[in-house]
Design a protein around this motif. Structure first.
Motif, PDB file in Angstrom:
ATOM      1  N   THR A 199       0.394  -1.116  -0.378  1.00 20.53           N
ATOM      2  CA  THR A 199      -0.268  -0.004  -0.281  1.00 20.53           C
ATOM      3  C   THR A 199       1.136   1.035   0.334  1.00 20.53           C
ATOM      4  OG1 THR A 199      -2.396  -1.320   1.300  1.00 20.53           O
ATOM      5  CG2 THR A 199      -1.839   1.394   1.228  1.00 20.53           C
ATOM      6  N   PHE A 200       0.827   2.594  -1.018  1.00 19.16           N
ATOM      7  CA  PHE A 200       1.500   3.478  -0.985  1.00 19.16           C
ATOM      8  C   PHE A 200       0.950   4.528  -0.438  1.00 19.16           C
ATOM      9  CE2 PHE A 200       3.462   0.901  -3.558  1.00 19.16           C
ATOM     10  CZ  PHE A 200       4.410   0.608  -3.092  1.00 19.16           C
ATOM     11  N   GLU A 201       0.752   5.919   0.209  1.00 16.40           N
ATOM     12  CA  GLU A 201      -0.053   6.998   0.302  1.00 16.40           C
ATOM     13  C   GLU A 201       0.626   7.998   0.193  1.00 16.40           C
ATOM     14  OE1 GLU A 201      -2.442   7.139   4.083  1.00 16.40           O
ATOM     15  OE2 GLU A 201      -2.738   5.003   4.220  1.00 16.40           O
ATOM     16  N   VAL A 202       0.248   8.471  -1.151  1.00 17.81           N
ATOM     17  CA  VAL A 202       0.969  10.188  -1.762  1.00 17.81           C
ATOM     18  C   VAL A 202       0.057  11.289  -1.552  1.00 17.81           C
ATOM     19  CG1 VAL A 202       1.992  11.135  -3.593  1.00 17.81           C
ATOM     20  CG2 VAL A 202       2.130   8.576  -3.266  1.00 17.81           C
ATOM     21  N   GLY A 203       0.094  11.422  -0.337  1.00 20.16           N
ATOM     22  CA  GLY A 203      -0.758  13.080   0.120  1.00 20.16           C
ATOM     23  C   GLY A 203      -2.118  12.795   0.127  1.00 20.16           C
ATOM     24  N   ASP A 204      -3.232  12.284  -0.391  1.00 21.14           N
ATOM     25  CA  ASP A 204      -4.540  12.382  -0.678  1.00 21.14           C
ATOM     26  C   ASP A 204      -4.904  11.068  -1.087  1.00 21.14           C
ATOM     27  OD1 ASP A 204      -4.941  13.846  -2.855  1.00 21.14           O
ATOM     28  OD2 ASP A 204      -5.728  15.073  -2.032  1.00 21.14           O
ATOM     29  N   ILE A 205      -4.342  10.457  -1.459  1.00 19.08           N
ATOM     30  CA  ILE A 205      -4.360   9.134  -2.385  1.00 19.08           C
ATOM     31  C   ILE A 205      -3.657   7.796  -1.911  1.00 19.08           C
ATOM     32  CG2 ILE A 205      -3.896   8.263  -5.055  1.00 19.08           C
ATOM     33  CD1 ILE A 205      -4.178  10.694  -6.392  1.00 19.08           C
ATOM     34  N   LYS A 206      -4.089   6.918  -1.455  1.00 27.08           N
ATOM     35  CA  LYS A 206      -3.804   5.848  -1.254  1.00 27.08           C
ATOM     36  C   LYS A 206      -4.313   4.990  -2.720  1.00 27.08           C
ATOM     37  CE  LYS A 206      -4.924   2.270   2.014  1.00 27.08           C
ATOM     38  NZ  LYS A 206      -6.010   1.641   3.110  1.00 27.08           N
ATOM     39  N   VAL A 207      -3.281   4.146  -2.703  1.00 25.30           N
ATOM     40  CA  VAL A 207      -2.983   2.922  -3.201  1.00 25.30           C
ATOM     41  C   VAL A 207      -2.279   1.447  -3.039  1.00 25.30           C
ATOM     42  CG1 VAL A 207      -1.727   2.356  -5.648  1.00 25.30           C
ATOM     43  CG2 VAL A 207      -1.589   4.275  -5.365  1.00 25.30           C
ATOM     44  N   ASP A 208      -3.171   0.780  -3.411  1.00 28.83           N
ATOM     45  CA  ASP A 208      -3.256  -0.621  -2.473  1.00 28.83           C
ATOM     46  C   ASP A 208      -3.313  -1.275  -3.921  1.00 28.83           C
ATOM     47  OD1 ASP A 208      -3.843  -3.463  -1.554  1.00 28.83           O
ATOM     48  OD2 ASP A 208      -5.041  -2.524  -0.206  1.00 28.83           O
ATOM     49  N   LEU A 209      -1.807  -2.446  -4.259  1.00 30.73           N
ATOM     50  CA  LEU A 209      -1.158  -3.281  -4.995  1.00 30.73           C
ATOM     51  C   LEU A 209      -1.876  -4.483  -5.429  1.00 30.73           C
ATOM     52  CD1 LEU A 209       2.537  -2.805  -4.859  1.00 30.73           C
ATOM     53  CD2 LEU A 209       0.412  -1.440  -6.274  1.00 30.73           C
ATOM     54  N   LYS A 210      -1.950  -5.478  -3.354  1.00 30.61           N
ATOM     55  CA  LYS A 210      -3.122  -6.085  -3.567  1.00 30.61           C
ATOM     56  C   LYS A 210      -3.986  -6.514  -3.870  1.00 30.61           C
ATOM     57  CE  LYS A 210      -2.994 -10.044  -0.338  1.00 30.61           C
ATOM     58  NZ  LYS A 210      -2.504 -11.011   1.001  1.00 30.61           N
ATOM     59  N   PRO A 219       7.218   8.058  -4.845  1.00 29.80           N
ATOM     60  CA  PRO A 219       6.783  10.153  -4.987  1.00 29.80           C
ATOM     61  C   PRO A 219       7.596  10.574  -5.201  1.00 29.80           C
ATOM     62  CG  PRO A 219       5.959   8.752  -2.690  1.00 29.80           C
ATOM     63  CD  PRO A 219       6.927   7.458  -3.782  1.00 29.80           C
ATOM     64  N   GLY A 220       7.134  11.977  -5.587  1.00 24.50           N
ATOM     65  CA  GLY A 220       8.220  13.305  -5.486  1.00 24.50           C
ATOM     66  C   GLY A 220       9.458  12.622  -6.217  1.00 24.50           C
ATOM     67  N   GLU A 221       9.611  11.931  -7.127  1.00 24.11           N
ATOM     68  CA  GLU A 221      10.582  11.249  -8.140  1.00 24.11           C
ATOM     69  C   GLU A 221       9.892  11.451  -9.618  1.00 24.11           C
ATOM     70  OE1 GLU A 221      13.630   7.442  -9.357  1.00 24.11           O
ATOM     71  OE2 GLU A 221      12.296   7.485  -6.821  1.00 24.11           O
ATOM     72  N   ALA A 222      10.870  11.886 -10.687  1.00 22.31           N
ATOM     73  CA  ALA A 222      10.691  12.200 -11.608  1.00 22.31           C
ATOM     74  C   ALA A 222      11.130  10.766 -12.742  1.00 22.31           C
ATOM     75  CB  ALA A 222      11.536  13.308 -12.366  1.00 22.31           C
ATOM     76  N   ILE A 223       9.999   9.865 -13.223  1.00 19.89           N
ATOM     77  CA  ILE A 223      10.559   8.422 -13.870  1.00 19.89           C
ATOM     78  C   ILE A 223       9.925   8.998 -15.328  1.00 19.89           C
ATOM     79  CG2 ILE A 223       9.598   6.876 -13.635  1.00 19.89           C
ATOM     80  CD1 ILE A 223       8.227   6.718 -11.059  1.00 19.89           C
TER      81      ILE A 223
END
Length: 227
Positions: free
Chosen positions: A130-141, A169-173
């Motif tokens: 699970t990743f939380e970036v600001g007000d966004i949450k992403v659950d990979l599972k 987050p915060g990294e240019a990809i």
């Protein structure tokens, strides 16, 4: 266990060749000659991937894909003789995972199937799910994303693009790195497809898609997800 496939095409000769080839490749393959038959087969077997021909009488590939998307996020490869930009854009909006343009070789189709299956299978044992970036949450599972606590309706490819950015987050990809992560090394689409999906995502998660604050463009390089 072998991955299961559902092939949908109204050409019985092509359907037989595709089924025989993919079974030799080690897949469990079911076949359907039309949209309604495909929906019944999908309910019965819940395949790992669906291969759909666009031009079919009755329920065509577009409508069938839209119906499948209402049921699950199962990956879809579309077989098409259409190469126009508008046709591919329509497929992207429906969440099509890949295109194979007719005429094609069986080896090419097999490579596309392997690529789509590999990127749609969650990586087991990942330390972070699970990743939380600001007000966004992403659950990979669960393969779900939330914005301010509300579930966001994303296609499978939209989710993969978002997850690729949210992991760092915060990294240019770079565009190339995102393309490899989302579409794999064997791909036909390039930066134009990525730009479309970034736009689709922005329309769903940005307050103003024309002035994005969450997914920003790094000119001449790629994209960055702001914390």
């Amino acid at each position: 266990m072998a991955a299961s496939l559902l092939i949908v095409d109204d050409d019985p000769t092509l359907l037989r060749f595709l089924r025989e080839y993919l079974e030799r490749e080690g897949y469990a393959v079911a076949a359907a000659s039309g949209g309604q038959e495909a929906l019944r087969g999908f309910y019965a077997s819940r395949p790992d991937l669906v291969i759909v021909d666009v031009m079919m009488p009755g329920m065509d590939g577009w409508e069938l894909t839209a119906r499948l998307r209402e049921l699950a996020d199962t990956p879809v490869i579309m077989l098409t003789a259409k190469t126009a930009e508008a046709d591919k854009l329509r497929g992207f909006r429906l969440g099509v995972d890949d295109y194979v343009t007719k005429p094609f070789s069986l080896a090419e189709l097999g490579a596309r199937v392997r690529a789509v299956l590999s990127r749609s299978t969650p990586v087991g044992g990942a330390a972070v799910q699970t990743f939380e970036v600001g007000d966004i949450k992403v659950d990979l599972k669960r393969r779900e994303a939330w914005l301010k606590g509300e579930l966001v309706a994303l296609t499978p490819t939209e989710f993969r693009v978002l997850a690729c950015l949210a992991e760092r987050p915060g990294e240019a990809i770079s565009q190339d790195e995102i393309l490899r992560s989302v579409w794999g090394d064997y791909r036909e689409e390039g930066s134009s497809a990525l730009r479309r999906y970034i736009w689709f995502l922005r329309k769903k998660i940005e307050d103003n898609p024309e002035d994005p604050k969450r997914i920003v463009t790094v000119r001449g390089f790629g994209y960055r997800m702001e914390p």
